[in-house]
Structures are given as C-alpha cells and as structure tokens.
Design a protein around this motif. Structure first.
Motif, PDB file in Angstrom:
ATOM      1  N   SER A   1       0.784  -1.275   0.457  1.00 33.01           N
ATOM      2  CA  SER A   1       0.080  -0.142  -0.253  1.00 33.01           C
ATOM      3  C   SER A   1       0.364   0.949   0.084  1.00 33.01           C
ATOM      4  O   SER A   1       1.148   1.556   1.270  1.00 33.01           O
ATOM      5  CB  SER A   1      -0.290  -0.042   1.423  1.00 33.01           C
ATOM      6  OG  SER A   1      -2.093  -0.927   0.955  1.00 33.01           O
TER       7      SER A   1
ATOM      8  N   ASP B   1      -0.136   4.296  -0.077  1.00 32.95           N
ATOM      9  CA  ASP B   1      -0.621   5.189   0.169  1.00 32.95           C
ATOM     10  C   ASP B   1      -1.517   4.760   1.268  1.00 32.95           C
ATOM     11  O   ASP B   1      -1.837   3.114   0.818  1.00 32.95           O
ATOM     12  CB  ASP B   1      -1.649   6.306  -1.077  1.00 32.95           C
ATOM     13  CG  ASP B   1      -1.677   7.212   0.231  1.00 32.95           C
ATOM     14  OD1 ASP B   1      -1.639   7.397   1.209  1.00 32.95           O
ATOM     15  OD2 ASP B   1      -2.294   8.451  -0.443  1.00 32.95           O
ATOM     16  N   THR B   2      -2.668   5.134   1.651  1.00 32.07           N
ATOM     17  CA  THR B   2      -3.922   4.290   2.798  1.00 32.07           C
ATOM     18  C   THR B   2      -4.474   3.775   2.177  1.00 32.07           C
ATOM     19  O   THR B   2      -4.805   3.415   1.104  1.00 32.07           O
ATOM     20  CB  THR B   2      -4.047   5.473   3.776  1.00 32.07           C
ATOM     21  OG1 THR B   2      -5.073   6.423   3.018  1.00 32.07           O
ATOM     22  CG2 THR B   2      -3.185   5.883   4.525  1.00 32.07           C
TER      23      THR B   2
ATOM     24  N   SER C   1      -7.980   0.598   2.433  1.00 35.48           N
ATOM     25  CA  SER C   1      -8.831   0.410   2.938  1.00 35.48           C
ATOM     26  C   SER C   1      -9.387  -1.516   3.209  1.00 35.48           C
ATOM     27  O   SER C   1      -9.797  -1.611   1.346  1.00 35.48           O
ATOM     28  CB  SER C   1     -10.619   0.910   3.003  1.00 35.48           C
ATOM     29  OG  SER C   1     -10.289   2.128   4.006  1.00 35.48           O
TER      30      SER C   1
ATOM     31  N   ASP D   1       3.537   2.052  10.799  1.00 39.52           N
ATOM     32  CA  ASP D   1       2.934   3.601  11.904  1.00 39.52           C
ATOM     33  C   ASP D   1       2.901   2.369  13.012  1.00 39.52           C
ATOM     34  O   ASP D   1       3.002   1.087  13.167  1.00 39.52           O
ATOM     35  CB  ASP D   1       1.038   3.786  11.360  1.00 39.52           C
ATOM     36  CG  ASP D   1       1.154   4.764  12.692  1.00 39.52           C
ATOM     37  OD1 ASP D   1       1.335   5.452  13.143  1.00 39.52           O
ATOM     38  OD2 ASP D   1       0.041   5.162  12.132  1.00 39.52           O
TER      39      ASP D   1
ATOM     40  N   TYR E   1      -3.530   0.827  13.560  1.00 40.33           N
ATOM     41  CA  TYR E   1      -4.057  -0.487  13.572  1.00 40.33           C
ATOM     42  C   TYR E   1      -5.397  -1.140  13.779  1.00 40.33           C
ATOM     43  O   TYR E   1      -4.592  -1.535  14.888  1.00 40.33           O
ATOM     44  CB  TYR E   1      -2.792  -1.299  12.735  1.00 40.33           C
ATOM     45  CG  TYR E   1      -1.853  -0.857  11.672  1.00 40.33           C
ATOM     46  CD1 TYR E   1      -1.992  -1.034  10.296  1.00 40.33           C
ATOM     47  CD2 TYR E   1      -0.773  -0.118  12.034  1.00 40.33           C
ATOM     48  CE1 TYR E   1      -0.901  -0.940   9.119  1.00 40.33           C
ATOM     49  CE2 TYR E   1       0.014   0.545  11.418  1.00 40.33           C
ATOM     50  CZ  TYR E   1      -0.274  -0.114   9.824  1.00 40.33           C
ATOM     51  OH  TYR E   1       0.855   0.611   9.154  1.00 40.33           O
TER      52      TYR E   1
ATOM     53  N   ASP F   1      -8.178  -0.356   8.288  1.00 38.65           N
ATOM     54  CA  ASP F   1      -7.068   0.539   7.467  1.00 38.65           C
ATOM     55  C   ASP F   1      -5.959   0.421   7.116  1.00 38.65           C
ATOM     56  O   ASP F   1      -5.460  -0.436   9.083  1.00 38.65           O
ATOM     57  CB  ASP F   1      -7.163   1.815   7.433  1.00 38.65           C
ATOM     58  CG  ASP F   1      -9.026   2.204   7.495  1.00 38.65           C
ATOM     59  OD1 ASP F   1     -10.215   1.250   6.079  1.00 38.65           O
ATOM     60  OD2 ASP F   1      -9.132   3.031   7.778  1.00 38.65           O
TER      61      ASP F   1
ATOM     62  N   ALA G   1      -1.713   2.137   6.940  1.00 38.25           N
ATOM     63  CA  ALA G   1      -1.296   2.892   6.895  1.00 38.25           C
ATOM     64  C   ALA G   1      -0.108   3.099   5.549  1.00 38.25           C
ATOM     65  O   ALA G   1      -0.488   1.786   4.903  1.00 38.25           O
ATOM     66  CB  ALA G   1      -0.010   3.790   8.000  1.00 38.25           C
TER      67      ALA G   1
END
Length: 251
Positions: A105, A107-108, A110, A136, A141, A201, A203
């Motif tokens: 990922s 970017d962020t 879901s 993160d 999380y 989600d 990070a």
C-alpha cells in the motif's frame, strides 16, 4: 537455576512462534489453560492467506502497478492448507497492489476480511491475525467487526503484537514483520451469527504478507491471545537467552 528456567521458557516461546510461516498458532501458550482447552475443544473454522505476491498467478496484477489505486477484480479466497474455504479478503478503497513480496500500500488503504462460517451453529469467538511490515505504531492499526449484514463496527476485546522475521527468497535477506492479533468475544450477542466482516485500514507503505482467521463456537472467560505486555516480557526473556526466532514463509 534462574538461567535454566529462562532458557526453557525462551525455547517454548520459539517453538510456538516458529510454526506455520509467520502467523502464530492459535491459541498461544500465554492464554489461560481453561480458555485454551475450551478453544481447542469447540467447533471452529480456520481461514488463512499466504503467498500474497506477484508469483501467485491467481492474484498477479491485482491493484495494477504503483501506486496501486486500481480496484481488485475479485476478492482473494483463503488459500492455506486446512482452510475451510469460506473466507474472502478484499480491498475496499485506497492503495494496495500485489508486489514482488507482498500486497503493498503506497498510500493509505482500506481492506476487509469476510467469512460465512456455514459449518458452525454460532460464532462466539473470532481471532484475526494480520502479518505485515508496519509503517505506523501498531496500536493505530484498528480492526472492527460487523455481523449478519449489519454495521455494528465492534472493536476487538483483546489485541496483541508479536515480532518475527523470515528470509526473502529473492536474495536471501532477512525481512522483519509484525503480527497484530485481534480477538472478539461475541458470546453476549443474542442473534445467531452466520457471517461477519472485519474491516481495517493500513498506513501508507504497509506491506501485507499473510492473514489468518479463526472462528469458534467457544465461549471463553478471557483472552486466548496474550496481552501485549506479556509478549514484551517473553521477547525480553528470549533476548536474554540469546535466541533468534526465524519463520518460514513463501514470498
């Protein structure tokens, strides 16, 4: 005598954390004996996901290429040995594509994990494990669970973190991963649970290596998975004993 006991405890920890790729066996030894016995004796379903990379031709191309915003064409079905086959892993929004070693990922993003648990009369305990390269603090999380088509968004009753490593088949370097474990106690819900969805989600720059889901009819007095503080203590003991945990994984 103290050194001998430390070595024995560290050896027991390593024996458990080395099993079945980077995902921990469920339940772990840090749960109470009564809860472990109840969990093991109850009817349950297991779903597992591994080989989440571009060498898996079933999912190669999912999410497109960097930065990975393209939609997945379908959910990824559970694929580890022993899986019941009722689990589905999906990207619902954001970034996440199948890379060389993981679902990456940029970017962020879901994601969701769903299970129809059709072999169980009811679901009283759910344990979800998410094995990844985190970008993160692990406590950021967060996973929520909704059941029977609803939007209850229940947070986990217990969470824990373990750390591990495995050797990357591309060059043999060591890659470090983190297992976040979530446990839900659903025994107080009056409705019979026939299906549920876990949403979470990630990070930016998170790498997802494997997933595991355990659904059980067991009604427990507490957590099967250990609290984070217990993991920290055990990790310290293992370090004192000079032991190194290595987990096998297909990349």
């Amino acid at each position: 005598m103290m050194t001998t006991n430390l070595l024995k405890l560290a050896s027991a920890l390593i024996a458990i954390s080395s099993s079945a790729h980077a995902i921990n066996s469920i339940p772990t030894s840090a749960g109470t004996p009564s809860d472990i016995s109840a969990f093991n004796s109850a009817d349950s379903e297991y779903e597992g996901w591994e080989n989440l990379n571009s060498t898996n031709t079933d999912i190669a191309g999912y999410g497109g290429s960097y930065p990975g915003y393209a939609a997945w064409p379908d959910a990824i079905d559970s694929n580890t040995s022993g899986s019941t086959g009722n689990g589905a892993y999906s990207k619902t929004a954001g970034a996440g594509y199948v890379g060389n070693t993981s679902i990456y990922s940029s970017d962020t993003g879901s994601f969701s994990i769903s299970s129809s648990v059709d072999s169980l009369d009811d679901v009283n305990t759910v344990i979800f494990q998410f094995d990844a390269g985190l970008q993160d603090d692990w406590t950021n999380y967060v996973a929520t669970l909704s059941y029977n088509g609803g939007s209850q968004s229940l947070t986990a009753d217990y969470t824990a973190l373990t750390n591990g490593s495995f050797t990357n088949e591309f060059g043999g370097e060591t890659i470090y991963s983190s297992n976040i474990l979530f446990q839900w106690d659903l025994s107080s819900i009056g409705d019979t649970i026939s299906e549920y969805v876990i949403s979470y989600d990630v990070a930016a720059h998170t790498q997802t290596y494997a997933l595991q889901l355990d659904s059980s009819e067991a009604i427990l007095a507490g957590s099967v998975i250990p609290e984070a503080s217990n993991f920290a203590l055990l990790a310290g003991i293992a370090a004192i004993a000079g032991c190194v945990t290595r987990r096998r994984r297909i990349q």
